[in-house]
Motif scaffolding. Sequence first.
Motif, PDB file in Angstrom:
ATOM      1  N   MET A  50       0.833  -1.193   0.000  1.00 28.29           N
ATOM      2  CA  MET A  50       0.000   0.000   0.000  1.00 28.29           C
ATOM      3  C   MET A  50       0.872   1.249   0.000  1.00 28.29           C
ATOM      4  N   THR A  51       0.542   2.220  -0.848  1.00 26.82           N
ATOM      5  CA  THR A  51       1.315   3.438  -0.950  1.00 26.82           C
ATOM      6  C   THR A  51       1.207   4.253   0.335  1.00 26.82           C
ATOM      7  N   ASP A  52       2.363   4.766   0.816  1.00 20.60           N
ATOM      8  CA  ASP A  52       2.379   5.574   2.030  1.00 20.60           C
ATOM      9  C   ASP A  52       1.879   6.976   1.703  1.00 20.60           C
ATOM     10  N   THR A  53       0.742   7.333   2.250  1.00 19.34           N
ATOM     11  CA  THR A  53       0.132   8.641   1.985  1.00 19.34           C
ATOM     12  C   THR A  53       0.343   9.560   3.172  1.00 19.34           C
ATOM     13  N   ILE A  54       0.909  10.760   2.913  1.00 19.65           N
ATOM     14  CA  ILE A  54       1.145  11.719   3.984  1.00 19.65           C
ATOM     15  C   ILE A  54      -0.048  12.656   4.178  1.00 19.65           C
ATOM     16  N   GLU A  67      -4.880  13.766  -2.653  1.00 17.86           N
ATOM     17  CA  GLU A  67      -4.044  12.791  -1.953  1.00 17.86           C
ATOM     18  C   GLU A  67      -2.594  13.023  -2.354  1.00 17.86           C
ATOM     19  N   ARG A  71       1.355  11.556  -1.747  1.00 22.03           N
ATOM     20  CA  ARG A  71       2.177  10.450  -1.246  1.00 22.03           C
ATOM     21  C   ARG A  71       3.445  10.975  -0.576  1.00 22.03           C
ATOM     22  N   ARG A  72       3.876  10.290   0.419  1.00 24.35           N
ATOM     23  CA  ARG A  72       5.076  10.698   1.146  1.00 24.35           C
ATOM     24  C   ARG A  72       6.294  10.643   0.212  1.00 24.35           C
ATOM     25  N   ASP A  77      -0.519  12.852   8.013  1.00 24.86           N
ATOM     26  CA  ASP A  77       0.388  11.947   8.726  1.00 24.86           C
ATOM     27  C   ASP A  77      -0.379  10.956   9.594  1.00 24.86           C
ATOM     28  N   GLY A  78      -1.516  10.479   9.043  1.00 26.30           N
ATOM     29  CA  GLY A  78      -2.293   9.455   9.721  1.00 26.30           C
ATOM     30  C   GLY A  78      -3.270   9.948  10.752  1.00 26.30           C
ATOM     31  N   LYS A 136       8.120  18.727   6.694  1.00 32.39           N
ATOM     32  CA  LYS A 136       7.836  17.421   6.108  1.00 32.39           C
ATOM     33  C   LYS A 136       7.093  17.569   4.786  1.00 32.39           C
ATOM     34  N   THR A 172       8.339  15.917   1.263  1.00 29.10           N
ATOM     35  CA  THR A 172       7.274  15.907   0.263  1.00 29.10           C
ATOM     36  C   THR A 172       7.027  17.343  -0.207  1.00 29.10           C
TER      37      THR A 172
END
Length: 511
Positions: A1-5, A27, A29-30, A67-68, A163, A195
Amino acid sequence: MTDTILRMKNITKTFPGVKALQDVNLEVRRGEILSICGENGAGKSTLMKVLSGVYPHGTYDGEIEYDGEVSRFAGIRDSEHKGIVIIHQELALAANLSIAENIFLGNEQAKRGWIDWNKTNAAADELLRRVGLSESAVTPVVDLGVGKQQLVEIAKALTKNVKLLILDEPTAALNDDDSAHLLNLLRGLRDEGITCVIISHKLNEVMSISDRVTILRDGQTIWTEETANLSEDKIIAGMVGRDLEHRYPEHEPKIGDEVLRIEDWTVHSPTQPDRALVRKANLSLRRGEIVGLAGLMGAGRTELAMSVFGRSYGVNISGRLIKDGKEIQVRSVQEAIKHGIAYATEDRKRYGLNLIEDIKRNISAAGLTKLARGGWVDGNEEYKVADEFRASMNIKSPTVEAVVGKLSGGNQQKVVLSKWIFTDPDVLILDEPTRGIDVGAKYEIYTIINRLADEGKAILVISSELPELLGICDRIYTLSAGRITGEVPRAEATQESLMTLMTKEEQEVAP
């Protein structure tokens, strides 16, 4: 799964009478560089201001997940605390402070209430090396060019443990070398895991630096796509909602007699009077003709134009201006206007417009004598004239009493053109007429230029974009080191041939 920031979900932002954003989804991505493209007024900057807390939580609908975690920023300090830093198109530096003072403004290196200047300057010097600047940290920002000021802004962002770095039109005011340096720096930051989100109208740069591109149109998300699957034409079609078969409108010139001839025109620097910036330049303009002036930064293009326009730049100016076969004296802007010469500046925000005034007063500013009745401006006639320009120039505003500073770049440019067209010039000099505006607005400006030429006006277009000159001009002059080095008909001109003439060494063009 792609890391999404970052995820922005169903973002809606409304201003009085205007829905700037409607259910926008984004969306990021990091560790990627994402470009956001769209016409002026599409909602790009508004979306980024929502993200960075310029428009705080509660002033918009929708949700930001960063960041989640769900984030509700009450202001810029909240977003910066999380590592989100935005660099606006209008740089926010204090010109009279040093580089170090700017970098740590609001984040001072203090001990027991006193700023530790040794620590501040040493830390700033380290950051300057990181962004590729050789200047000392104690150099005043006012002594830096725009390109270097942009790097200072990035150095400032790096002090905030950034970031997610957002840049709004970062290269709009930069020359090619400064742009290339900035883009390489952003690639380096991406490699370090930072990013980046970039808003840009420069599609060649978008294609060269982006991992993905998101298109906004009329306040809505149109699509997001991997850059590898895109072309400039596809991006344009997404931005404007239609295919542009030609980026430049078709035009069949109707060229008439010579209207202005510039002979042996020489201009010296106002700060170094013994230094000639323009040397014995000769060129001519004919009615109904669009003539281009091409040259690298520092070649003397703007200096030539402004000096012809009522000697509004330069000292020790010599040479002759021949208008309709007769020599004229143009010693002031008022005399230039009287002789039918108009000049639309390259810097519309500083010199072309009064940003806190309305459309009406900006349009009438250069031609108030045409509205005077017994020494007073006829307000009803002023409104009528401005409203006619609003309609004919397709200025997107419900009323001419709207403040110009609130308009998009393309609409501001139309107001500048309206102001000078109102003076009814025979010669219209346009300095970078499409700088900082999107492709759709550019097409409208080109159409207006063609229409003015068809009305018999002689147009001189100064542009740093060679494809633009090749697309709209009937004839192109080149300038190098202050001298005219060539005159090329449109049919014979190529980017390569123009660049060869623009880069002639000084000894090659000396008399």
